[in-house]
Design an enzyme around this catalytic site. Structure first.
Site, mmCIF file in Angstrom:
data_model
loop_
_atom_site.group_PDB
_atom_site.id
_atom_site.type_symbol
_atom_site.label_atom_id
_atom_site.label_comp_id
_atom_site.label_asym_id
_atom_site.label_seq_id
_atom_site.Cartn_x
_atom_site.Cartn_y
_atom_site.Cartn_z
ATOM 1 N N SER A 128 37.836 34.654 31.407
ATOM 2 C CA SER A 128 38.506 34.907 32.682
ATOM 3 C C SER A 128 39.545 33.827 32.923
ATOM 4 O O SER A 128 39.367 32.676 32.511
ATOM 5 C CB SER A 128 37.514 34.900 33.855
ATOM 6 O OG SER A 128 36.686 36.040 33.837
ATOM 7 N N GLU A 144 29.653 46.261 32.203
ATOM 8 C CA GLU A 144 30.710 47.022 32.881
ATOM 9 C C GLU A 144 31.920 46.126 33.121
ATOM 10 O O GLU A 144 31.881 45.211 33.941
ATOM 11 C CB GLU A 144 30.201 47.574 34.216
ATOM 12 C CG GLU A 144 31.247 48.378 34.991
ATOM 13 C CD GLU A 144 31.735 49.591 34.218
ATOM 14 O OE1 GLU A 144 32.924 49.593 33.814
ATOM 15 O OE2 GLU A 144 30.920 50.511 33.996
ATOM 16 N N GLU A 204 36.521 46.403 37.109
ATOM 17 C CA GLU A 204 36.247 45.666 38.332
ATOM 18 C C GLU A 204 36.339 46.541 39.575
ATOM 19 O O GLU A 204 37.037 47.546 39.602
ATOM 20 C CB GLU A 204 37.231 44.493 38.507
ATOM 21 C CG GLU A 204 37.200 43.471 37.402
ATOM 22 C CD GLU A 204 38.276 43.699 36.359
ATOM 23 O OE1 GLU A 204 38.503 42.794 35.541
ATOM 24 O OE2 GLU A 204 38.884 44.788 36.360
ATOM 25 N N SER A 218 34.509 37.676 37.492
ATOM 26 C CA SER A 218 35.910 37.885 37.897
ATOM 27 C C SER A 218 36.474 36.827 38.836
ATOM 28 O O SER A 218 36.346 35.647 38.545
ATOM 29 C CB SER A 218 36.142 39.316 38.390
ATOM 30 O OG SER A 218 35.804 40.234 37.366
ATOM 31 N N HIS A 271 40.786 39.278 32.878
ATOM 32 C CA HIS A 271 39.354 39.259 32.574
ATOM 33 C C HIS A 271 39.112 40.085 31.317
ATOM 34 O O HIS A 271 39.698 41.159 31.167
ATOM 35 C CB HIS A 271 38.547 39.796 33.752
ATOM 36 C CG HIS A 271 38.819 39.043 35.021
ATOM 37 N ND1 HIS A 271 38.296 37.795 35.259
ATOM 38 C CD2 HIS A 271 39.601 39.332 36.088
ATOM 39 C CE1 HIS A 271 38.734 37.354 36.418
ATOM 40 N NE2 HIS A 271 39.533 38.268 36.936
ATOM 41 N N CYS A 295 33.177 42.368 38.493
ATOM 42 C CA CYS A 295 32.832 43.357 37.475
ATOM 43 C C CYS A 295 31.319 43.458 37.351
ATOM 44 O O CYS A 295 30.572 42.993 38.208
ATOM 45 C CB CYS A 295 33.483 42.991 36.151
ATOM 46 S SG CYS A 295 33.088 41.306 35.597
#
Length: 336
Positions: free
Chosen positions: A232, A7, A10, A64, A245, A78
């Site tokens: 990141s 996923e 965020e 993140s 990110h 995230c």
């Protein structure tokens, strides 16, 4: 679209604090690293790189970013992290420094894999209930809202609360979410097997190879490349941050760019344009909080210069955060 995957979207939390003592000093930056690590453990992430200047501290996380100012904490995570579990611990840690929470804002887009999210993130309703139960009653100016768009898979979720009503600020926040990244460009965020590099050096190479270092040439960058893929970075420019990110896997590719602007800035729209150009995504959403209508229009025009079409423009007013504008874009060849 993949049935399941990482996923990228965020969850973002911003906490503001105040002190009766007019001389705050370094405030929240006084918190020791172990205390921060304990909170991050609850969220289910760790620090992989860090950088600081005279204004604030910046941490790149396994999922993140975290930014710590004297009276403000911004954390975005995230994956399947449990971000809201940091609310109570951060409030408690601030109290040990005689700092008391005066405002909170939680924002996120629409998850690609909502069914994979754990408590308290299984739905926006659950998130709002959790926040209501875990913040002080004196944060009485509250509102929760889902800002829609014409793209059914993209909406913007906002919860804000404060001790006093929002009044005009010189600063505003821009949050950009990008999906369906150009596959050739996304490949630049994959590491070569057994490249012999650590995350810092591999991240530095990605920053330069993709042109991310040219988004804001004045910024000091702290970057990290994950293995086998993902990236990141946090950038520091005086008292302002920006962050990127990237989840580059095909089928659920995603990238985000966030920055803070000022009413005195003229280059924020250009920064957004440069960030979007790095990824050439199929879909872009831009959420601006407390920005002027003129700045929102400038961002719209900047993104459309890349050959994208603005599909929707929605807004809502929040007593604790001011105006939030949510725009969505797709490439002109894509239909809603």
């Amino acid at each position: 679209m993949a049935v399941s995957g990482f996923e990228g979207f965020e969850k973002r939390l911003e906490l503001e604090f105040s002190c009766h003592d007019p001389v705050i000093g370094i405030g929240l930056r006084e918190l020791d690293f172990k205390s921060l690590e304990q909170v991050l453990h609850l969220v289910q992430c760790t620090v992989v790189s860090a950088l600081g200047n005279q204004h604030f501290d910046s941490y790149v996380l396994s999922e993140s970013s975290l930014f710590v100012y004297p009276t403000k904490i911004i954390i975005k995570t995230c994956g399947t992290t449990q971000l809201l579990k940091s609310v109570q611990p951060f409030i408690h840690l601030a109290r040990t420094l005689n700092l008391h929470i005066v405002a909170l804002r939680y924002t996120r887009g629409s998850f690609i894999f909502p069914q994979a999210q754990p408590h308290p993130h299984t739905s926006f309703h659950e998130e709002v209930v959790y926040l209501e139960d875990n913040i002080p009653a004196n944060l009485c100016y509250r509102k929760a809202s889902v800002i829609p768009s014409k793209l059914t898979s993209h909406s913007w979720h906002v919860f804000s609360a404060a001790v006093v009503e929002y009044s005009d600020d010189i600063l505003y926040t821009v949050e950009v979410c990008m999906t369906d990244l150009d596959q050739t460009l996304a490949r630049k965020f994959f590491r070569h097997p057994k490249d012999g590099k650590n995350g810092d050096s591999a991240g530095r190479e990605m920053t330069e190879a993709t042109g991310i270092n040219r988004i804001n040439p004045n910024a000091q960058i702290c970057d990290f490349a994950f293995d086998p893929c993902g990236y990141s970075m946090n950038a520091m420019d005086g008292d302002r941050y920006s962050t990127i990110h990237v989840t580059p896997e095909d089928g659920f590719s995603y990238a985000s760019f966030e920055c803070v602007g000022s009413v005195y800035d003229v280059d924020i729209a250009d920064m957004v344009k440069k960030a979007v150009k790095v990824f050439c995504p199929g879909t872009v959403s831009v959420a601006t909080t407390s920005a002027s209508n003129d700045m929102c229009m400038r961002i719209k025009n900047a993104v459309e210069q890349l050959g994208m079409k603005c599909r929707s423009w929605s807004m809502d007013e929040f007593p604790a955060a001011g105006t939030v504008v949510f725009q969505t874009f797709t490439t002109r060849r894509n239909r809603i």
